[in-house]
Design an enzyme around this catalytic site. Structure first.
Site, mmCIF file in Angstrom:
data_model
loop_
_atom_site.group_PDB
_atom_site.id
_atom_site.type_symbol
_atom_site.label_atom_id
_atom_site.label_comp_id
_atom_site.label_asym_id
_atom_site.label_seq_id
_atom_site.Cartn_x
_atom_site.Cartn_y
_atom_site.Cartn_z
ATOM 1 N N GLU A 114 0.861 -1.136 0.007
ATOM 2 C CA GLU A 114 -0.193 0.035 -0.108
ATOM 3 C C GLU A 114 0.895 1.297 0.051
ATOM 4 O O GLU A 114 1.556 1.469 1.005
ATOM 5 C CB GLU A 114 -0.886 -0.054 1.326
ATOM 6 C CG GLU A 114 -1.749 1.403 1.241
ATOM 7 C CD GLU A 114 -2.395 1.244 2.806
ATOM 8 O OE1 GLU A 114 -2.342 0.124 3.430
ATOM 9 O OE2 GLU A 114 -3.021 2.163 3.176
ATOM 10 N N ASP A 165 -1.279 -1.082 5.638
ATOM 11 C CA ASP A 165 -1.354 -0.709 7.119
ATOM 12 C C ASP A 165 -2.291 -1.413 7.925
ATOM 13 O O ASP A 165 -3.335 -1.812 7.501
ATOM 14 C CB ASP A 165 -1.671 0.954 7.185
ATOM 15 C CG ASP A 165 -0.753 1.603 6.393
ATOM 16 O OD1 ASP A 165 0.441 1.209 6.262
ATOM 17 O OD2 ASP A 165 -0.852 2.811 6.170
ATOM 18 N N ASP A 182 -4.571 -0.293 9.819
ATOM 19 C CA ASP A 182 -5.717 0.380 10.121
ATOM 20 C C ASP A 182 -6.851 0.052 9.365
ATOM 21 O O ASP A 182 -6.926 -0.511 8.521
ATOM 22 C CB ASP A 182 -5.427 1.966 10.496
ATOM 23 C CG ASP A 182 -4.699 2.507 9.044
ATOM 24 O OD1 ASP A 182 -5.029 1.667 8.152
ATOM 25 O OD2 ASP A 182 -4.447 3.529 8.907
ATOM 26 N N ASP A 208 -8.268 2.102 7.085
ATOM 27 C CA ASP A 208 -7.920 2.204 5.622
ATOM 28 C C ASP A 208 -7.254 0.910 4.957
ATOM 29 O O ASP A 208 -7.651 0.585 3.975
ATOM 30 C CB ASP A 208 -7.223 3.546 5.339
ATOM 31 C CG ASP A 208 -8.264 4.674 5.188
ATOM 32 O OD1 ASP A 208 -9.260 4.668 4.821
ATOM 33 O OD2 ASP A 208 -7.663 5.858 5.437
#
Ligand code: 0RA
Length: 648
Positions: A431, A509, A511, A513
């Protein structure tokens, strides 16, 4: 429902072999000893109750999970016979519960359906339970017997009177056999819902005594469908826009094969066919699905031709054009199903193709004659699909040709590895460009390739197919992996013969997102590269959430619990001040060395292999996540920040 009159007594049950084998090799009987095998125990008992329903004697099945993860399955069938088994000189109840394959199903007059791993018998559940109690209400009386690891610990006892009939089986899985003994509410609820759709009229309920609602009652659900498969396809298509108001419904029977099908069209571009044989999901399809497809192609093309709808087209309509936006459930009941394929998920009985094809063909012909408006709507969509497919082919050819012209054809963003052996090679789909840069510095370039992906890749649920091949990120994935889509007999298949990496690792990540991006990439693989998931090539990297350090020593932690443990090991609260906790919010917060040692080094990293655990549920989740409704998607992602549909 039929009501069979034949007497079924103790003598119909044949004794076959001992239960020692089951405890020695549980995997042979229930597939595995992981959470899947654990749940299989419930399905084994429920299957027996459903057989009672299919035989015409049972209307209600109640599943209860108790506080200690023991489970009770209660039905209102005839009750397991309790009379003396003549050959074995034991109560039939004891025979059913302690002798392998004695469930009664090997007597073909009694049960017409069973298949796959199901139907190994309730005695297997007994063998794999540290405790089991069977209670039978039958002929005005109540009997019970208890067991441990498959062996009776009591006689069959008569304990009272009852004016009902039925069987209660309570079992507590053996902790020495199963890796995990916690029942998952959602897994149980999803399958019970599915069974309610597949067996219209049957009531199934689930109660979880481990979880309480706000009003103090236990968490529970009840499943019941009068509409059966018709309601099932509506439920599956819930988050999509319908093209026709009501699903088309087919029910037929020929040569003892029962056929039930419901099909529906939505405005989307995907085909979703769910198939079942004797209530068991056949993931790889088989002869029943082939028969269904054959009928859809034949009837729609005949109808289109006869009405001149295709006369202006400059290209051929192919089979899959008729199935764009099609959602269908194909369910057959077959007396002696033959399963083939890698996971035994494909029906092999050849006679079924023609039977399904005739039943569906006839119903479709009727529908097309009687609903000209809706039929035209479907045909218009077919033409649109064919047009788009033609455009997609052109776009795809352009992409593939370009690659040949530019030599290696590899995307510029790819930092390839030096190994040319796919079995040793891995590619990280990372990402963002900045994390991609760190990964490039941290990797072992001998066998690790890095490809950064910019932001969110195209939402493939929504996009038209040719748009997908024009998308830069997606083109790059295709070319980097070395796979191509080929057309054979009008069907598109993914050619993975030249796959350049046997491990494809998604690195995002940790998280919300990041998990959204993981879901998008998974959707893409799910829709367009399913063989890669099936062959076990797709993985998700798990970057750590914390680094806890004290002085010179530091430890990475992947969850809250680990973090607490490490803090304690470092001296706990007293060492307050001296302990540093770093929370990683994104890959970008790690330097190359840290990324290597936590997430990329094969010796220390954690990889999750992506499996299609439950294609049906995965598909629903994907559609929900990618569909028009934003709030449920947001809620889902937040709840499942630790990646759903993924086998840890
Ligand atoms: C053997 C024979 C009969 C029923 C059953 C087994 C039976 C097993 C289970 C397991 C859970 N629920 C069950 N219900 C029934 C036929 C009985 C008859 O003919 O009366």
């Amino acid at each position: 429902m039929t009501n069979k009159k034949e007497e079924y007594g103790a003598q119909n049950i044949q004794a076959l072999e001992g239960l020692e084998a089951v405890r020695k090799r549980p995997g042979m009987y229930i597939g595995s000893t992981d959470t899947k095998g654990l749940h299989h125990l419930v399905w084994e008992v429920v299957d027996n109750s459903i057989d009672e329903h299919l035989a015409g004697y049972c209307t209600d099945i109640d599943v209860t999970v108790h506080e200690d993860n023991s489970v009770t399955v209660k039905d209102n069938g005839r009750g397991i016979p309790t009379g003396m088994h003549e050959k074995l000189k034991k109560s039939a109840l004891e025979v059913v519960m302690t002798v392998l394959h004695a469930g009664g199903k090997f007597d073909k007059d009694t049960y017409k359906v069973s298949g796959g791993l199901h139907g190994v018998g309730v005695s297997c559940v007994n063998a794999l339970s540290e405790y089991l109690k069977a209670e039978v209400h039958r002929e005005g009386e109540v009997y019970f017997q208890e067991y441990s690891m498959g062996k009776p610990t009591t006689e069959v006892k008569r304990v009272g009177e009852s004016d009902e009939t039925g069987t209660y089986v309570t079992f507590r899985p053996d902790r020495t056999i199963f890796d995990e003994v916690e029942y998952k509410y959602d897994i149980l609820a999803n399958r019970l819902r599915e069974l309610a759709f597949l067996n219209s009229g049957l009531r199934l309920s689930l109660t979880d005594e481990r979880q309480k609602n706000e009003d103090g009652t236990f968490k529970s659900d009840s499943f019941h469908s009068e509409g059966g498969l018709k309601e099932f396809v509506k439920y599956l298509d819930e988050s999509r826009t319908s093209l026709i108001e009501e699903p088309i419904y087919v029910k037929g029977k020929e040569e003892d094969v029962e056929v039930e099908v419901a099909l529906h069209y939505n405005t989307g571009y995907q085909e979703h066919i769910y198939s079942y044989v004797n209530n068991i999901n056949t993931r790889e399809g088989g002869t029943h699905v082939n028969g269904f497809r054959r009928a859809v192609n034949r009837e729609f093309s005949k109808y289109g031709e006869e009405n001149g709808y295709f006369s202006k087209l400059k290209f051929k309509i192919s089979g899959e054009d008729f199935r764009e936006g099609l959602t269908a459930v194909v369910s057959v009941k077959v007396a002696e199903p033959q399963f083939k394929g890698q996971t035994k998920g494909e029906l092999g009985n050849s006679e079924v193709t023609g039977i399904v094809s005739r039943a569906v063909g006839e119903a479709l012909k009727h529908y097309l004659e009687e609903n000209p408006k809706l039929s035209k709507r479907i045909i218009d969509k077919v033409i649109l699909a064919a047009t788009a497919r033609n455009a997609a082919r052109k776009a795809r050819e352009l992409v593939q040709r370009k690659n040949v012209l530019t030599g290696t054809g590899l995307p510029g963003k790819l930092a390839d590895c030096s190994s040319r052996n796919p079995a040793d090679s891995e590619i990280f789909l990372v990402e963002g460009d900045s994390a991609g840069g760190t990964a490039k510095q941290g990797r072992d370039r001998k066998f690790q390739a890095i490809m950064p992906l910019r932001g969110k890749i195209l939402n493939v649920e929504k996009a038209l197919e040719h748009k997908i091949y024009e998308n830069e990120e997606i083109k790059n994935i295709f070319t980097a992996l070395g796979v191509s889509i080929e057309e054979k007999d009008g069907e598109r298949i993914l050619n993975i013969e030249k796959l350049r990496y046997h491990k494809i690792i998604i690195m995002c990540d940790a998280d919300v997102d990041g998990s959204h991006i993981v879901t998008l990439i998974l959707t893409f693989f799910f829709r367009y590269m399913i063989p890669i998931i099936e062959e076990g090539h797709l993985f998700i990297a798990a970057p750590p959430l914390y680094r806890v350090s004290k002085g010179k020593s530091s430890v990475y932690c992947w969850n809250e619990e680990e973090r607490k443990q490490v803090v304690q090991n470092f001296g706990g609260a007293e060492a307050e001040g001296k302990i540093k906790i770093q929370r990683y919010k994104g890959l970008g917060e790690m330097n190359a060395e840290q990324l290597w040692e936590t997430t990329m080094d094969p010796d220390t990293r954690i990889l999750r292999r992506v499996t299609i655990e439950d294609a049906l549920e995965a598909d629903r989740v994907f559609s929900m996540l990618m569909g028009d409704d934003v709030p449920p998607r947001r809620a889902f992602i937040e709840e499942n920040a630790k990646y759903a549909n993924v086998d840890v």
